[in-house]
Design a protein around this motif. Sequence first.
Motif, PDB file in Angstrom:
ATOM      1  N   ILE A  56       0.827  -1.207   0.000  1.00  0.00           N
ATOM      2  CA  ILE A  56       0.000   0.000   0.000  1.00  0.00           C
ATOM      3  C   ILE A  56       0.862   1.257   0.000  1.00  0.00           C
ATOM      4  O   ILE A  56       0.625   2.198  -0.769  1.00  0.00           O
ATOM      5  CB  ILE A  56      -0.963  -0.014   1.203  1.00  0.00           C
ATOM      6  CG1 ILE A  56      -1.960  -1.168   1.068  1.00  0.00           C
ATOM      7  CG2 ILE A  56      -1.699   1.314   1.318  1.00  0.00           C
ATOM      8  CD1 ILE A  56      -2.873  -1.342   2.269  1.00  0.00           C
ATOM      9  N   SER A  57       1.904   1.282   0.867  1.00  0.00           N
ATOM     10  CA  SER A  57       2.764   2.463   0.943  1.00  0.00           C
ATOM     11  C   SER A  57       3.503   2.695  -0.370  1.00  0.00           C
ATOM     12  O   SER A  57       3.617   3.826  -0.856  1.00  0.00           O
ATOM     13  CB  SER A  57       3.764   2.315   2.090  1.00  0.00           C
ATOM     14  OG  SER A  57       3.100   2.158   3.317  1.00  0.00           O
ATOM     15  N   PHE A  58       4.002   1.611  -0.958  1.00  0.00           N
ATOM     16  CA  PHE A  58       4.751   1.719  -2.211  1.00  0.00           C
ATOM     17  C   PHE A  58       3.855   2.253  -3.337  1.00  0.00           C
ATOM     18  O   PHE A  58       4.269   3.100  -4.127  1.00  0.00           O
ATOM     19  CB  PHE A  58       5.324   0.348  -2.575  1.00  0.00           C
ATOM     20  CG  PHE A  58       6.366   0.398  -3.660  1.00  0.00           C
ATOM     21  CD1 PHE A  58       7.401   1.305  -3.607  1.00  0.00           C
ATOM     22  CD2 PHE A  58       6.301  -0.472  -4.735  1.00  0.00           C
ATOM     23  CE1 PHE A  58       8.366   1.355  -4.605  1.00  0.00           C
ATOM     24  CE2 PHE A  58       7.245  -0.434  -5.734  1.00  0.00           C
ATOM     25  CZ  PHE A  58       8.283   0.485  -5.668  1.00  0.00           C
ATOM     26  N   PHE A  59       2.619   1.756  -3.374  1.00  0.00           N
ATOM     27  CA  PHE A  59       1.685   2.213  -4.391  1.00  0.00           C
ATOM     28  C   PHE A  59       1.362   3.699  -4.214  1.00  0.00           C
ATOM     29  O   PHE A  59       1.404   4.478  -5.170  1.00  0.00           O
ATOM     30  CB  PHE A  59       0.398   1.393  -4.335  1.00  0.00           C
ATOM     31  CG  PHE A  59      -0.680   1.872  -5.253  1.00  0.00           C
ATOM     32  CD1 PHE A  59      -0.648   1.565  -6.603  1.00  0.00           C
ATOM     33  CD2 PHE A  59      -1.723   2.648  -4.779  1.00  0.00           C
ATOM     34  CE1 PHE A  59      -1.632   2.020  -7.463  1.00  0.00           C
ATOM     35  CE2 PHE A  59      -2.716   3.111  -5.622  1.00  0.00           C
ATOM     36  CZ  PHE A  59      -2.670   2.794  -6.967  1.00  0.00           C
ATOM     37  N   LEU A  60       1.042   4.110  -2.974  1.00  0.00           N
ATOM     38  CA  LEU A  60       0.660   5.498  -2.727  1.00  0.00           C
ATOM     39  C   LEU A  60       1.821   6.463  -2.958  1.00  0.00           C
ATOM     40  O   LEU A  60       1.642   7.547  -3.529  1.00  0.00           O
ATOM     41  CB  LEU A  60       0.123   5.649  -1.303  1.00  0.00           C
ATOM     42  CG  LEU A  60      -1.197   4.926  -1.007  1.00  0.00           C
ATOM     43  CD1 LEU A  60      -1.574   5.076   0.460  1.00  0.00           C
ATOM     44  CD2 LEU A  60      -2.310   5.463  -1.902  1.00  0.00           C
ATOM     45  N   ILE A  61       3.036   6.079  -2.521  1.00  0.00           N
ATOM     46  CA  ILE A  61       4.212   6.940  -2.738  1.00  0.00           C
ATOM     47  C   ILE A  61       4.505   7.076  -4.231  1.00  0.00           C
ATOM     48  O   ILE A  61       4.823   8.167  -4.726  1.00  0.00           O
ATOM     49  CB  ILE A  61       5.437   6.380  -1.984  1.00  0.00           C
ATOM     50  CG1 ILE A  61       5.220   6.505  -0.472  1.00  0.00           C
ATOM     51  CG2 ILE A  61       6.707   7.117  -2.393  1.00  0.00           C
ATOM     52  CD1 ILE A  61       6.286   5.822   0.353  1.00  0.00           C
ATOM     53  N   SER A  62       4.384   5.977  -4.966  1.00  0.00           N
ATOM     54  CA  SER A  62       4.604   6.027  -6.417  1.00  0.00           C
ATOM     55  C   SER A  62       3.572   6.923  -7.092  1.00  0.00           C
ATOM     56  O   SER A  62       3.901   7.751  -7.953  1.00  0.00           O
ATOM     57  CB  SER A  62       4.542   4.616  -7.011  1.00  0.00           C
ATOM     58  OG  SER A  62       5.567   3.808  -6.498  1.00  0.00           O
ATOM     59  N   VAL A  90      13.693   0.684   1.459  1.00  0.00           N
ATOM     60  CA  VAL A  90      13.380   1.337   2.739  1.00  0.00           C
ATOM     61  C   VAL A  90      12.069   0.809   3.306  1.00  0.00           C
ATOM     62  O   VAL A  90      11.951   0.514   4.507  1.00  0.00           O
ATOM     63  CB  VAL A  90      13.315   2.871   2.557  1.00  0.00           C
ATOM     64  CG1 VAL A  90      12.739   3.540   3.809  1.00  0.00           C
ATOM     65  CG2 VAL A  90      14.698   3.425   2.263  1.00  0.00           C
ATOM     66  N   LEU A  91      11.069   0.659   2.457  1.00  0.00           N
ATOM     67  CA  LEU A  91       9.779   0.150   2.913  1.00  0.00           C
ATOM     68  C   LEU A  91       9.881  -1.308   3.358  1.00  0.00           C
ATOM     69  O   LEU A  91       9.226  -1.721   4.334  1.00  0.00           O
ATOM     70  CB  LEU A  91       8.732   0.292   1.803  1.00  0.00           C
ATOM     71  CG  LEU A  91       8.267   1.720   1.499  1.00  0.00           C
ATOM     72  CD1 LEU A  91       7.344   1.725   0.288  1.00  0.00           C
ATOM     73  CD2 LEU A  91       7.549   2.319   2.699  1.00  0.00           C
ATOM     74  N   LEU A 133       1.621  -2.963  -9.266  1.00  0.00           N
ATOM     75  CA  LEU A 133       1.052  -1.765  -8.648  1.00  0.00           C
ATOM     76  C   LEU A 133       1.698  -0.502  -9.220  1.00  0.00           C
ATOM     77  O   LEU A 133       1.020   0.515  -9.421  1.00  0.00           O
ATOM     78  CB  LEU A 133       1.245  -1.820  -7.135  1.00  0.00           C
ATOM     79  CG  LEU A 133       0.415  -2.876  -6.403  1.00  0.00           C
ATOM     80  CD1 LEU A 133       0.751  -2.889  -4.924  1.00  0.00           C
ATOM     81  CD2 LEU A 133      -1.076  -2.610  -6.602  1.00  0.00           C
ATOM     82  N   ILE A 134       3.001  -0.561  -9.503  1.00  0.00           N
ATOM     83  CA  ILE A 134       3.669   0.597 -10.125  1.00  0.00           C
ATOM     84  C   ILE A 134       3.063   0.866 -11.502  1.00  0.00           C
ATOM     85  O   ILE A 134       2.774   2.005 -11.871  1.00  0.00           O
ATOM     86  CB  ILE A 134       5.188   0.337 -10.257  1.00  0.00           C
ATOM     87  CG1 ILE A 134       5.843   0.363  -8.886  1.00  0.00           C
ATOM     88  CG2 ILE A 134       5.828   1.391 -11.154  1.00  0.00           C
ATOM     89  CD1 ILE A 134       7.322   0.050  -8.924  1.00  0.00           C
ATOM     90  N   GLY A 135       2.873  -0.220 -12.262  1.00  0.00           N
ATOM     91  CA  GLY A 135       2.258  -0.054 -13.583  1.00  0.00           C
ATOM     92  C   GLY A 135       0.861   0.536 -13.499  1.00  0.00           C
ATOM     93  O   GLY A 135       0.473   1.387 -14.306  1.00  0.00           O
ATOM     94  N   THR A 136       0.105   0.086 -12.506  1.00  0.00           N
ATOM     95  CA  THR A 136      -1.243   0.626 -12.311  1.00  0.00           C
ATOM     96  C   THR A 136      -1.193   2.098 -11.943  1.00  0.00           C
ATOM     97  O   THR A 136      -1.965   2.919 -12.472  1.00  0.00           O
ATOM     98  CB  THR A 136      -1.972  -0.162 -11.207  1.00  0.00           C
ATOM     99  OG1 THR A 136      -1.994  -1.544 -11.544  1.00  0.00           O
ATOM    100  CG2 THR A 136      -3.398   0.340 -11.048  1.00  0.00           C
ATOM    101  N   ALA A 137      -0.277   2.462 -11.051  1.00  0.00           N
ATOM    102  CA  ALA A 137      -0.135   3.863 -10.649  1.00  0.00           C
ATOM    103  C   ALA A 137       0.270   4.734 -11.837  1.00  0.00           C
ATOM    104  O   ALA A 137      -0.250   5.844 -12.019  1.00  0.00           O
ATOM    105  CB  ALA A 137       0.894   3.979  -9.529  1.00  0.00           C
TER     106      ALA A 137
END
Length: 354
Positions: A56-62, A90-91, A133-137
């Motif tokens: 979740i954090s990685f998706f939101l930060i991206s 880091v996450l 998730l990165i691709g989705t973001a």
Amino acid sequence: MKNKKLIIELSDIITLVVILLLIIMIPMLIMVAIGNSWSNAFFHLKYAIPPLFVLISFFLISYYFLIPSYLIKKRSTKKYIISTILCYFVLTLGSNQLGTFIYSEIYNFGFPQLPTEIFIAFQLSFVLTNLLLIGTAMSLRFNQRNRMLELEQALQSKEQAQNELIRLKGQLNPHFLFNTLNNISSLSAFDPDATQESISRLSEMLRYVLYDSSDEKVPLKKDVEFMQNYMNLMQIRYEDTLKPEVSMKVNHPDLQISPMLFISLLENAYKYGASSLHPCTLSVKLEDDEKGVVHFCITNTLLTEQEMASKKKGGLGLVNLKKRLDLLYPDKYTFTYGEKEDNYYQAEVFISCN
């Protein structure tokens, strides 16, 4: 414009919520699939908090920082990749510390050692999930940017069209005034009384030109009255030679139409068809129907070659009208004009005002 931006933001928020819910639901679905009940799966969901924290954090930060800052604004792919990798590590370290803190008794007890291939498969699936998730973001962000660019381009096109209409109206008004004053000037040489009447009629017409025609739309009835005043003014000069046939039926007086669309055709008809030396004809027809379609047709005899030679050929009126129709009624009008048999000229316009 503000409403469209609001719709975009709400749609993106809904999409984000759905994605986050899916991330949370996937571990529960896996546990249910291997035989756990929904209540048991929900209870054990707490053990998935560390990996869910990373996802979740990685998706939101991206979505909110990395992609807008490095890919959209700075357009630096290298910085984006480096920042993404650092953020991921880091996450991941943070999730391990979080798991150790929350479930210290479990971590102290120790987990059974997983086979190497299962451990690798688990890590690969975790990395692939983050990449997905990165691709989705990225997809959401770039779609949002494209939609905003389309809205900005649409706004710019609208502003350009409005500026063009203002420019065309600015051309039309002096053009109309010049032609009318030219006719009054010719009339003053031999009929001072008619000149006075013409000036009075011109003042009434100028009120319409200066005030009503500044509106985007006017009632059809007002525009027809303006044309009738124009023809009455012109008839003072050509009363001995020109017998116009006028049939303008306004069935729906409040039908809204862009002002001064047909005056150019009237001006051309008088300029190239009206003569004070010999008989000539002019036919003007206008009617609107229940569907909001306005039909305007004007037919006139043409001047002799000698008379035509004395006229200055500008063609501004027809070109101006065509541009205005393109801007105001795209795909909602037809405009035809040209010479007919027996030395006649005809111009015809159909406009759908609804």
